[in-house]
Design an enzyme around this catalytic site. Structure first.
Site, short mmCIF file in Angstrom:
data_model
loop_
_atom_site.label_atom_id
_atom_site.label_comp_id
_atom_site.label_asym_id
_atom_site.label_seq_id
_atom_site.Cartn_x
_atom_site.Cartn_y
_atom_site.Cartn_z
N ALA A 26 -13.64 -33.68 39.51
CA ALA A 26 -14.14 -32.60 40.35
C ALA A 26 -15.62 -32.69 40.63
CB ALA A 26 -14.00 -31.27 39.22
N ALA A 27 -15.78 -32.50 41.65
CA ALA A 27 -17.24 -32.58 42.32
C ALA A 27 -18.23 -31.66 41.29
CB ALA A 27 -17.42 -32.46 43.77
N CYS A 28 -17.71 -30.56 40.99
CA CYS A 28 -18.52 -29.63 40.37
C CYS A 28 -18.87 -30.21 38.85
CB CYS A 28 -17.76 -28.35 40.12
SG CYS A 28 -17.02 -27.56 41.48
N HIS A 29 -18.42 -31.16 38.48
CA HIS A 29 -18.70 -31.95 37.15
C HIS A 29 -19.57 -33.15 37.32
CE1 HIS A 29 -14.67 -29.87 35.62
NE2 HIS A 29 -15.64 -29.01 35.80
N MET A 37 -17.51 -24.16 46.60
CA MET A 37 -17.33 -24.61 45.28
C MET A 37 -17.49 -26.13 44.82
SD MET A 37 -13.62 -22.79 44.91
CE MET A 37 -13.29 -23.28 43.11
#
Length: 440
Positions: free
Chosen positions: A381-384, A1
């Site tokens: 968040a790394a996903c952002h 993720m």
């Protein structure tokens, strides 16, 4: 993720003295990793389990020869380990590629189950009262993208109505009464994360489940399904799916020192709780998630889960003490120029998460980190990470002012982060801030 940071198996801040590797260095300085909410390195025992499975259990788990039966035995043991970690039964665990797939599977199931029930109602088999309109999903406005974006997609495609309940600006958590207030006759799913990945706030999932179950009717086809994404909570606090009262619980290996696969806990998959596959193939995972099993990664996930079950109290205690020391050192160093974005009255917080802003017009989080020589961390968040330098929408939704949110740093400690690590990164931050002030 989440994307893995640069070669963290060589980064200080984990017990890398346990590994026969040289310390990571850049410009002759050890780097200190404090982004454990993004991803974690593999424990040595996990690496060993994966390696042994690669060497000895290379056979197809559906085959009857030795390499295949050994693979099947490893998968069965790992399923037991994962189930034990979340207080469930082995038959309740479905292995997936990760948390994103597990979350997609839950939302897909809820919509499909509603659709099938309405079709049955049209044929005179029940659920007439709840079949007006589209299936309705309730979630909150600080969910991970693997829930948020799926819900938005279903809404955009006209397959579901979605209510994103805002979290309280005081507690940064979704309040039970706010969830109850938006329940409709056609509500098919409530999905609330167990702990937020940026603020560390623990959500009242158990209380929500208790209230919703009191609303549910005796007809199993009418009940509202309950899901929690437990990615950030596992390995940090006690998680018991039965005690929470959820139907589904998402498990993500790389958040608790395991590999990048995941699992979905389902309370009686296909019997007590509906589950509809998104993939079709050879029938593995009871047809819920077909495809030849990834035995080595499942072995690693099982070992990581076993370590959590055996050592959780020790892990939690250590991370909590280190986080408190980190906050004390930050407060002492920056005094009134600091704001903790992970302190909320009445809300439980993960033992390892410190979201903090150093106040000042040129001290945006990304600027501060860019000047740090040792600290490896993130602004959210790394996903952002591809969203540029905009403030985190999670923090904004929690009531953090824009200028404060823009300066946020997410510091998350690990199982073996030390006080010496904390001293070093606080000094690193102090020097970075001083440099930015002088340049300004």
């Amino acid at each position: 993720m989440a994307e893995q940071p640069e070669d963290i198996t060589l980064v200080k801040g984990h017990s890398f003295t346990d590994h026969p590797l040289q310390p990571y260095s850049e410009n002759n300085l050890d780097r200190i990793y404090m982004d454990y909410n993004a991803t974690t390195p593999l424990e040595p025992e996990v690496i060993q389990a994966i390696t042994e499975a690669l060497q000895d259990a290379w056979g197809n788990p559906s085959s009857n020869y030795i390499a295949g039966t050994k693979a099947k035995a490893i998968i069965n043991q790992s399923r037991e380990n994962v189930a034990r970690m979340v207080g469930g039964k082995a038959q309740d665990v479905i292995f997936t590629s990760g948390g994103t797939e597990a979350n997609n599977l839950v939302l897909h199931t809820a919509v499909e189950h509603f659709r099938r029930n309405c079709r049955a109602a049209e044929q005179g088999e029940g659920r007439q009262n709840g079949c007006t309109g589209l299936p309705h999903i309730i979630t909150c406005n600080v969910e991970h993208d693997s829930v948020k974006l799926v819900a938005e997609h279903l809404q955009k495609e006209g397959k579901a109505d979605v209510t994103f309940v805002p979290v309280s600006k005081v507690t940064a958590r979704v309040e039970v009464e706010d969830i109850i207030a938006v329940v409709r006759p056609n509500t098919c799913l409530i999905s609330i994360m167990l702990a937020n990945n940026e603020t560390g706030v623990i959500m009242p999932v158990k209380e929500i489940c208790q209230r919703i179950k009191s609303l549910n009717t005796q007809d199993e086809r009418l009940r509202i399904l309950l899901h929690t994404d437990a990615a950030q909570a596992l390995g940090k606090i006690q998680v018991d799916a039965c005690e929470l009262g959820v139907d589904f619980l998402t498990i993500v290996g790389h958040k608790f020192y395991g590999p990048r696969i995941g699992a979905l806990y389902v309370n009686g998959p296909g019997t007590r709780t509906p589950l509809y596959p998104m993939l079709f193939g050879g029938g593995q995972e009871k047809n819920f998630r077909p495809g030849t099993e990834n035995t080595p990664m499942i072995a690693g996930l099982g070992k990581a889960a076993e370590l959590v079950t055996a050592n959780l109290s020790e892990y939690e205690s250590h991370m909590r003490s280190i986080k408190l020391y980190l906050e004390e050192r930050l407060q002492a160093t920056f005094k009134d120029k600091i704001r903790f974005n992970s302190h909320y009255p009445g809300s439980g917080i993960l033992p390892n998460t410190c979201n903090v802003s150093i106040l000042g017009p040129t001290l945006q989080g990304w600027r501060v980190l860019s000047k740090c020589r040792r600290l490896l961390a993130s602004v959210g968040a790394a996903c952002h990470s591809d969203c540029g330098n905009r403030p985190s929408h999670i923090l904004l939704n929690c009531g953090v002012p824009t200028e404060v949110a823009a300066n946020a740093l997410r510091l998350s400690v690990g199982r073996r982060t030390t006080q010496e690590d904390v001293d070093a990164i606080v000094e690193d931050l102090r020097e970075s801030v001083q440099l930015l002030k002088e340049r300004n």
